[in-house]
Scaffold this motif. Sequence first.
Motif, PDB file in Angstrom:
ATOM      1  N   ALA A 135       0.814  -1.374  -0.064  1.00  0.00           N
ATOM      2  CA  ALA A 135      -0.163  -0.011  -0.059  1.00  0.00           C
ATOM      3  C   ALA A 135       1.031   1.152  -0.164  1.00  0.00           C
ATOM      4  O   ALA A 135       0.642   2.026  -0.947  1.00  0.00           O
ATOM      5  N   GLN A 136       1.955   1.278   0.642  1.00  0.00           N
ATOM      6  CA  GLN A 136       2.766   2.403   1.104  1.00  0.00           C
ATOM      7  C   GLN A 136       3.457   2.566  -0.540  1.00  0.00           C
ATOM      8  O   GLN A 136       3.757   3.960  -0.972  1.00  0.00           O
ATOM      9  N   SER A 137       4.014   1.638  -1.052  1.00  0.00           N
ATOM     10  CA  SER A 137       4.809   1.602  -2.496  1.00  0.00           C
ATOM     11  C   SER A 137       3.784   2.160  -3.565  1.00  0.00           C
ATOM     12  O   SER A 137       4.118   2.881  -4.433  1.00  0.00           O
ATOM     13  N   LEU A 138       2.501   2.044  -3.321  1.00  0.00           N
ATOM     14  CA  LEU A 138       1.576   2.224  -4.327  1.00  0.00           C
ATOM     15  C   LEU A 138       1.354   3.605  -4.427  1.00  0.00           C
ATOM     16  O   LEU A 138       1.287   4.182  -5.498  1.00  0.00           O
ATOM     17  N   ALA A 139       1.505   4.499  -3.136  1.00  0.00           N
ATOM     18  CA  ALA A 139       1.501   5.888  -3.458  1.00  0.00           C
ATOM     19  C   ALA A 139       2.679   6.583  -4.317  1.00  0.00           C
ATOM     20  O   ALA A 139       2.197   7.218  -5.345  1.00  0.00           O
ATOM     21  N   PHE A 140       3.717   6.015  -4.080  1.00  0.00           N
ATOM     22  CA  PHE A 140       4.970   6.410  -5.041  1.00  0.00           C
ATOM     23  C   PHE A 140       4.807   6.027  -6.347  1.00  0.00           C
ATOM     24  O   PHE A 140       5.122   6.773  -7.288  1.00  0.00           O
ATOM     25  N   GLY A 141       4.581   4.679  -6.293  1.00  0.00           N
ATOM     26  CA  GLY A 141       4.509   4.030  -7.647  1.00  0.00           C
ATOM     27  C   GLY A 141       3.582   4.641  -8.657  1.00  0.00           C
ATOM     28  O   GLY A 141       3.855   4.987  -9.931  1.00  0.00           O
ATOM     29  N   THR A 142       2.303   4.783  -8.174  1.00  0.00           N
ATOM     30  CA  THR A 142       1.232   5.492  -8.756  1.00  0.00           C
ATOM     31  C   THR A 142       1.532   6.763  -9.467  1.00  0.00           C
ATOM     32  O   THR A 142       1.623   7.280 -10.565  1.00  0.00           O
ATOM     33  N   PHE A 143       2.267   7.620  -8.545  1.00  0.00           N
ATOM     34  CA  PHE A 143       2.528   8.948  -8.845  1.00  0.00           C
ATOM     35  C   PHE A 143       3.599   8.873  -9.699  1.00  0.00           C
ATOM     36  O   PHE A 143       3.809   9.492 -11.025  1.00  0.00           O
ATOM     37  N   TRP A 144       4.779   8.085  -9.673  1.00  0.00           N
ATOM     38  CA  TRP A 144       5.973   7.936 -10.433  1.00  0.00           C
ATOM     39  C   TRP A 144       5.624   7.578 -12.054  1.00  0.00           C
ATOM     40  O   TRP A 144       5.826   7.983 -12.965  1.00  0.00           O
ATOM     41  N   MET A 145       4.707   6.536 -12.066  1.00  0.00           N
ATOM     42  CA  MET A 145       4.149   6.041 -13.333  1.00  0.00           C
ATOM     43  C   MET A 145       3.474   6.966 -13.945  1.00  0.00           C
ATOM     44  O   MET A 145       3.415   7.272 -15.439  1.00  0.00           O
ATOM     45  N   ARG A 146       2.463   7.657 -13.454  1.00  0.00           N
ATOM     46  CA  ARG A 146       1.652   8.491 -13.950  1.00  0.00           C
ATOM     47  C   ARG A 146       2.298   9.755 -14.772  1.00  0.00           C
ATOM     48  O   ARG A 146       2.026   9.921 -15.886  1.00  0.00           O
ATOM     49  N   ALA A 147       3.603  10.111 -14.022  1.00  0.00           N
ATOM     50  CA  ALA A 147       4.315  10.872 -14.663  1.00  0.00           C
ATOM     51  C   ALA A 147       4.621  10.619 -15.900  1.00  0.00           C
ATOM     52  O   ALA A 147       4.905  11.252 -16.942  1.00  0.00           O
ATOM     53  N   PRO A 181      13.412   2.710 -18.144  1.00  0.00           N
ATOM     54  CA  PRO A 181      14.228   3.568 -17.392  1.00  0.00           C
ATOM     55  C   PRO A 181      13.326   3.918 -16.010  1.00  0.00           C
ATOM     56  O   PRO A 181      13.689   3.898 -14.973  1.00  0.00           O
ATOM     57  N   ALA A 182      12.157   4.483 -16.364  1.00  0.00           N
ATOM     58  CA  ALA A 182      11.092   5.101 -15.338  1.00  0.00           C
ATOM     59  C   ALA A 182      10.810   3.772 -14.155  1.00  0.00           C
ATOM     60  O   ALA A 182      10.637   3.710 -13.150  1.00  0.00           O
ATOM     61  N   ILE A 183      10.592   2.534 -15.022  1.00  0.00           N
ATOM     62  CA  ILE A 183      10.194   1.246 -14.440  1.00  0.00           C
ATOM     63  C   ILE A 183      11.241   0.989 -13.296  1.00  0.00           C
ATOM     64  O   ILE A 183      11.099   0.374 -12.268  1.00  0.00           O
TER      65      ILE A 183
END
Lengths: 264, 294
Positions: A135-147, A181-183
Amino acid sequence: MISRVERGANYVLLLVFATFALWPVGTIVVAALGSDGAPGGLANFAAAWETGRFGSSMLTSVAVSAFVVVVAGVFSLMAGYAFGTMTVPGGTVLFALFLLGLTVPTEVIVVPLYFDLRTFGLTNTFWAIALPQVAQSLAFGTFWMRAYFRSSPTSIVEAARLDGAGTWRILWRILVPAGRPAIVTMIVLTFMWTWNEFLIPLVMASNGQLRTAPLGLAFFQGQYSSGFALLAAGAVIVALPVVVVYLFLQRHFLRGMLDGAVRE
Amino acid sequence: MGSGSRSLGPSRWTALAYVLPALVVYAAFLLYPLGRSVHLSLFDWDGLSLATFVGLANYVEVVTDEGLRAAFGHALVLIVFFAGLPTVIGLAVAAVLNRAKVRGLPFFRTVVFLPQVLAMVVVGVAWRRIYAPDGSVNAVLSAVGLGDLGRAWLGDTVLALPAVGVIGTWVQTGLVTVLLLAGMSRVPGDLYEAARLDGAGAVREFFSITLPAVRGELAVALTLTVIAALKTFDLVYITTGGGPGNRTSVPAFEVYNRAFRLGEVGSAAAVGVTLTIVIFVINLAVARVGRQRT
């Protein structure tokens, strides 16, 4: 012009600063090879591995990290894809909720999680350690992948769409390979955060049966008092996986941690 | 996205389906516990027996209870060490290194950023050793004839908190320096040349060109380091356990202590919620300032 004196002073500054940064690391590495209550040399690592029961704690850490990286990674890709390229109903509010997770400290969620999971008999299980971290990682992951998905060229996606490719196929066949790279950045950061996490395993596996590597090291420090060499060797064992990944992929660490902090 | 592509694009329900797996896990293991924490903070509960509703009493306690006030006070001290010192040192070092193109900068960056990737437990083990009575701090002191100042640093009633703070300085300074170096390297070189032609010295150059150019990076550095100071738990747990007495206790440690050792779950939740609000407000404030100025 920069004078030779100034240039020389700069090298001294670099050296002093680097020494300060490396001093604690050096302390640990030197002690880990020493003979303070230990056989000395590389044999210390084998001895620490035995005495500190790092075999099982490292295995737990590998399993938890792998689970969190894969599940949070795939879910973040999917959510980031939707937020970045599609119209999600209530998207603005939903995405703001994910952003909120970037600032929520672990302390505030771990207290109710412990008591609620205890009610279901789920404390001291793999899931109690892994799922909150997903759950915690999803916050960053979603933000990062959306960008990333927002910045990916729409023309390729449109072309694929006209060729009849579905959204699922476009994601995995076109966008994911192009976004390596982003992934990779997302993966290494999730791995580091999960591997190093302390509070969640401390609270969620309170009976001590299931230990992650950092927790194992903390217990080892508490119990083992005959010399510092084996404790230092244990610290090296726990730090090594992340340090090795860092040395090979440090560009991703820098970019993720620095750019990731610059939110809209 | 224009309306033309929307009509061709995937439906809103497809979009929602992609978000759903993340949303379910996120809601169950982050949003719901967050709400539950707010709920729990309104009760007096020992974690076992029946809870009693006490309204905002736990929040009143955050302000009035000596131990909790001390913990928040300690957090302020840690902010000086985690955010203040690294920012000052980072600015100075980055400015100096940016002026002269020295070799070995990539290696330097790798080294000073390293503390960021180490588990706090490992950091704690290393620094406990350094601060030990027979550790290197005392060894250096005796070597320069100040052996009388030597002590068990983490057990000292006055110096334990600054000692923990210095560990924070060690962890954060590299991050701040690397961040500022990246910002400074983006400043066009002809700006500096023009200033030098005007006869500006290194100091004026720093205040009139370098500092304004890295405002955005400074905002980010301050957000990251202040929040790291406020979230400090592992480090205190490993190095001092909040002691001696409660001299190094911080809010994040109090949450753990109250919930899982003292059986004051409601109070723990109230401290946690207060901490969350403080962090959220700092984030918003810094984001706003950063946006106005850049």
